[in-house]
Every structure is written in structure tokens, then in C-alpha cells.
Motif scaffolding. Structure first.
Motif, PDB file in Angstrom:
ATOM      1  N   GLY A  17      -2.267 -12.345 -35.758  1.00 46.47           N
ATOM      2  CA  GLY A  17      -3.512 -11.974 -36.187  1.00 46.47           C
ATOM      3  C   GLY A  17      -3.491 -11.216 -37.455  1.00 46.47           C
ATOM      4  N   ARG A  18      -2.897  -9.967 -37.147  1.00 48.61           N
ATOM      5  CA  ARG A  18      -2.661  -9.066 -38.614  1.00 48.61           C
ATOM      6  C   ARG A  18      -1.849  -9.678 -39.635  1.00 48.61           C
ATOM      7  N   ILE A  19      -0.751 -10.378 -39.444  1.00 43.92           N
ATOM      8  CA  ILE A  19      -0.084 -11.188 -40.477  1.00 43.92           C
ATOM      9  C   ILE A  19      -0.941 -12.229 -41.036  1.00 43.92           C
ATOM     10  N   ILE A  20      -2.004 -13.037 -40.427  1.00 43.12           N
ATOM     11  CA  ILE A  20      -2.310 -13.892 -40.952  1.00 43.12           C
ATOM     12  C   ILE A  20      -3.697 -13.590 -41.792  1.00 43.12           C
ATOM     13  N   SER A  21      -4.193 -12.464 -41.121  1.00 43.55           N
ATOM     14  CA  SER A  21      -5.250 -11.756 -42.102  1.00 43.55           C
ATOM     15  C   SER A  21      -4.958 -11.400 -43.485  1.00 43.55           C
ATOM     16  N   ALA A 165      -7.642 -25.381 -26.453  1.00 48.03           N
ATOM     17  CA  ALA A 165      -7.135 -25.176 -27.776  1.00 48.03           C
ATOM     18  C   ALA A 165      -7.671 -26.369 -28.730  1.00 48.03           C
ATOM     19  N   ASP A 166      -7.919 -26.032 -30.074  1.00 46.80           N
ATOM     20  CA  ASP A 166      -8.010 -27.158 -31.137  1.00 46.80           C
ATOM     21  C   ASP A 166      -6.647 -27.236 -31.702  1.00 46.80           C
ATOM     22  N   VAL A 167      -6.044 -26.304 -31.641  1.00 40.27           N
ATOM     23  CA  VAL A 167      -4.668 -26.183 -32.251  1.00 40.27           C
ATOM     24  C   VAL A 167      -3.575 -25.483 -31.365  1.00 40.27           C
ATOM     25  N   VAL A 168      -2.315 -26.114 -30.816  1.00 35.81           N
ATOM     26  CA  VAL A 168      -1.461 -25.455 -30.251  1.00 35.81           C
ATOM     27  C   VAL A 168      -0.300 -25.161 -30.876  1.00 35.81           C
ATOM     28  N   ILE A 169       0.290 -24.198 -31.098  1.00 37.07           N
ATOM     29  CA  ILE A 169       1.301 -23.806 -31.915  1.00 37.07           C
ATOM     30  C   ILE A 169       2.413 -23.163 -30.950  1.00 37.07           C
ATOM     31  N   ASP A 170       3.501 -24.110 -31.110  1.00 33.51           N
ATOM     32  CA  ASP A 170       4.985 -23.374 -30.281  1.00 33.51           C
ATOM     33  C   ASP A 170       5.505 -22.265 -30.948  1.00 33.51           C
ATOM     34  N   MET A 171       5.472 -21.286 -30.201  1.00 36.03           N
ATOM     35  CA  MET A 171       6.075 -19.972 -30.706  1.00 36.03           C
ATOM     36  C   MET A 171       7.412 -19.705 -30.633  1.00 36.03           C
ATOM     37  N   SER A 172       8.213 -20.574 -29.871  1.00 35.49           N
ATOM     38  CA  SER A 172       9.402 -20.379 -29.435  1.00 35.49           C
ATOM     39  C   SER A 172      10.495 -19.997 -30.372  1.00 35.49           C
ATOM     40  N   SER A 174      10.621 -19.571 -34.278  1.00 36.17           N
ATOM     41  CA  SER A 174      10.446 -19.289 -35.275  1.00 36.17           C
ATOM     42  C   SER A 174      10.252 -17.845 -35.633  1.00 36.17           C
ATOM     43  N   SER A 175      10.441 -17.271 -36.863  1.00 33.48           N
ATOM     44  CA  SER A 175      10.133 -16.001 -37.167  1.00 33.48           C
ATOM     45  C   SER A 175       8.484 -15.517 -37.139  1.00 33.48           C
ATOM     46  N   LYS A 176       8.176 -14.404 -37.113  1.00 31.98           N
ATOM     47  CA  LYS A 176       6.690 -13.969 -37.158  1.00 31.98           C
ATOM     48  C   LYS A 176       6.020 -14.453 -38.197  1.00 31.98           C
ATOM     49  N   GLU A 177       6.658 -14.495 -39.351  1.00 30.54           N
ATOM     50  CA  GLU A 177       6.350 -15.194 -40.650  1.00 30.54           C
ATOM     51  C   GLU A 177       6.084 -16.457 -40.581  1.00 30.54           C
ATOM     52  N   ALA A 178       7.261 -17.197 -40.261  1.00 29.00           N
ATOM     53  CA  ALA A 178       7.205 -18.655 -40.130  1.00 29.00           C
ATOM     54  C   ALA A 178       6.066 -19.174 -39.104  1.00 29.00           C
ATOM     55  N   ASN A 179       5.720 -18.481 -38.010  1.00 28.68           N
ATOM     56  CA  ASN A 179       4.825 -18.702 -37.133  1.00 28.68           C
ATOM     57  C   ASN A 179       3.454 -18.712 -37.691  1.00 28.68           C
ATOM     58  N   ALA A 180       3.216 -17.542 -38.588  1.00 26.49           N
ATOM     59  CA  ALA A 180       1.854 -17.354 -39.013  1.00 26.49           C
ATOM     60  C   ALA A 180       1.653 -18.585 -40.158  1.00 26.49           C
ATOM     61  N   ALA A 181       2.452 -19.082 -40.672  1.00 27.74           N
ATOM     62  CA  ALA A 181       2.556 -20.123 -41.670  1.00 27.74           C
ATOM     63  C   ALA A 181       2.252 -21.379 -41.016  1.00 27.74           C
TER      64      ALA A 181
END
Length: 191
Positions: A17-21, A165-172, A174-181
Motif C-alpha cells: 500500500g505504501r509503495i503503490i500510494s 477479489a476483483d484482481v488476484v496477485i501472486d506475491m510469491s 517477485s520483489s516488492k517493487e515488481a509486485n507493486a507494479a
């Protein structure tokens, strides 16, 4: 459209949340922080004192506060990290649905289990300490019991989050930055 992050405890909702904001230059809110600001008590304190019903009421009020705050802002966009149990609070979910897109941060069980269980300690008398409320209410007698309880809880919750969920993101992987992207790209394609 706001991004509403949901998932199991310690899946990275607040971090993402902090990265995306920052990337989107929009405000970030954590519903647990809003609850504390509104009541002067942590979610755990409210849950312990007032039970699940009292906690869900506080959570719904926090979500209603965010709805008003975001709707009264010029931009009407934000990133919101929810508490891990929001999936069981229909009234709070109904409020949040008016704000934005639900994004489930899907974390592998081994990672989620490690993050949750690492906080548990065992006193000299064998008492288990720092057990999350959702595990404690099942009265584990050992760390192994807590791990089994978490497993069952994880399987149940993952199914619920996927349905919401409207969107599902696999968090397994990637880096924090890549997940945010990934989150930003996936939500943008939904709008």
C-alpha cells in the motif's frame, strides 16, 4: 478508483500500500490504523474486550470514515490496506466496494505461516505467547498445534479472498517493487 488490498495477515498489504500510494501519488490508509485513530485502541484490544461483533462494528465505522474522506477529496483515489479478517465482515466490505477495486495479495502458505508463527513464543511454563487471536481462540497447546490451526485457517481464507477479489496477485516470486507494479497494471486494466 481506489485500490483496496486484502489478504492473510502479514501478506504485505501495508508494505504494498505504501509503495503503490507513492507511485500513484495518492493517499494511503490502513484500516487497522484508522480503527486505532478513531478508538484509541488496537484491533486486538477491541477484539479482546468486545469480541468479534464489537471489532467488526469498529472496522465498519473505519471503512465508512474512509468512504466519506475519499469521496470528499478532489481526486477520489487512495490505496487502502485492510485487516486480515475483513473478508468476514460483510458490512465493511459493502462500504469498501463503493470505494474501489478489491485486490487479493495471494501469498504462499509457507511464507504466510512463517511470518505469523515467528511472533509466537513459549514461556518457561509452556504457555504459548503472542498468538494471533484467530489462532488463540482455538486454544493451541503447542507451536505445532498453532501451525495446524493456521493451515486450516489459511485454506479457508484463501478461498474466501479469491471469491471476493476483483484482481488476484501472486506475491510469491517477485520483489516488492515488481509486485507493486503488477498490482497497478492489473487494476488499471480493470478500469
Amino acid at each position: 478508483m481506489s485500490i483496496i488490498l486484502m489478504g492473510i495477515k502479514h501478506c504485505g498489504k501495508s508494505t504494498q500500500g505504501r509503495i503503490i500510494s507513492k507511485k500513484l501519488s495518492v493517499p494511503f490508509f490502513d484500516t487497522d490504523d484508522v480503527i486505532f485513530e478513531m478508538t484509541g485502541k488496537t484491533p486486538r484490544q477491541i477484539y479482546t474486550e468486545l469480541g468479534n461483533e464489537g471489532f467488526q462494528e469498529a472496522e465498519e465505522k473505519a471503512c465508512s470514515f474512509l468512504l466519506e474522506k475519499i469521496n470528499s477529496s478532489a481526486e477520489k483515489n487512495a490505496v487502502i490496506a485492510t485487516g486480515g479478517g475483513i473478508c468476514g465482515n460483510k458490512k465493511a466490505l459493502d462500504v469498501l466496494k463503493k470505494i474501489g477495486t478489491f485486490v487479493f495479495l495471494k501469498t504462499p502458505e509457507r511464507i504466510a505461516s512463517f511470518r505469523v508463527l515467528r511472533e509466537i513464543s513459549v514461556a518457561q511454563d509452556g504457555t504459548i505467547l503472542n498468538v494471533p487471536a484467530f489462532i488463540a481462540k482455538k486454544n493451541p497447546r503447542s507451536v505445532a498445534d498453532a501451525k495446524k490451526i493456521f493451515h486450516d485457517f489459511f485454506i479457508e481464507r484463501e478461498c474466501i479472498y479469491e471469491q471476493l477479489a476483483d484482481v488476484v496477485i501472486d506475491m510469491s516470486s517477485s520483489s516488492k517493487e515488481a509486485n507493486a507494479a503488477k498490482i497497478i497494471e492489473s487494476v488499471s486494466s480493470k478500469v
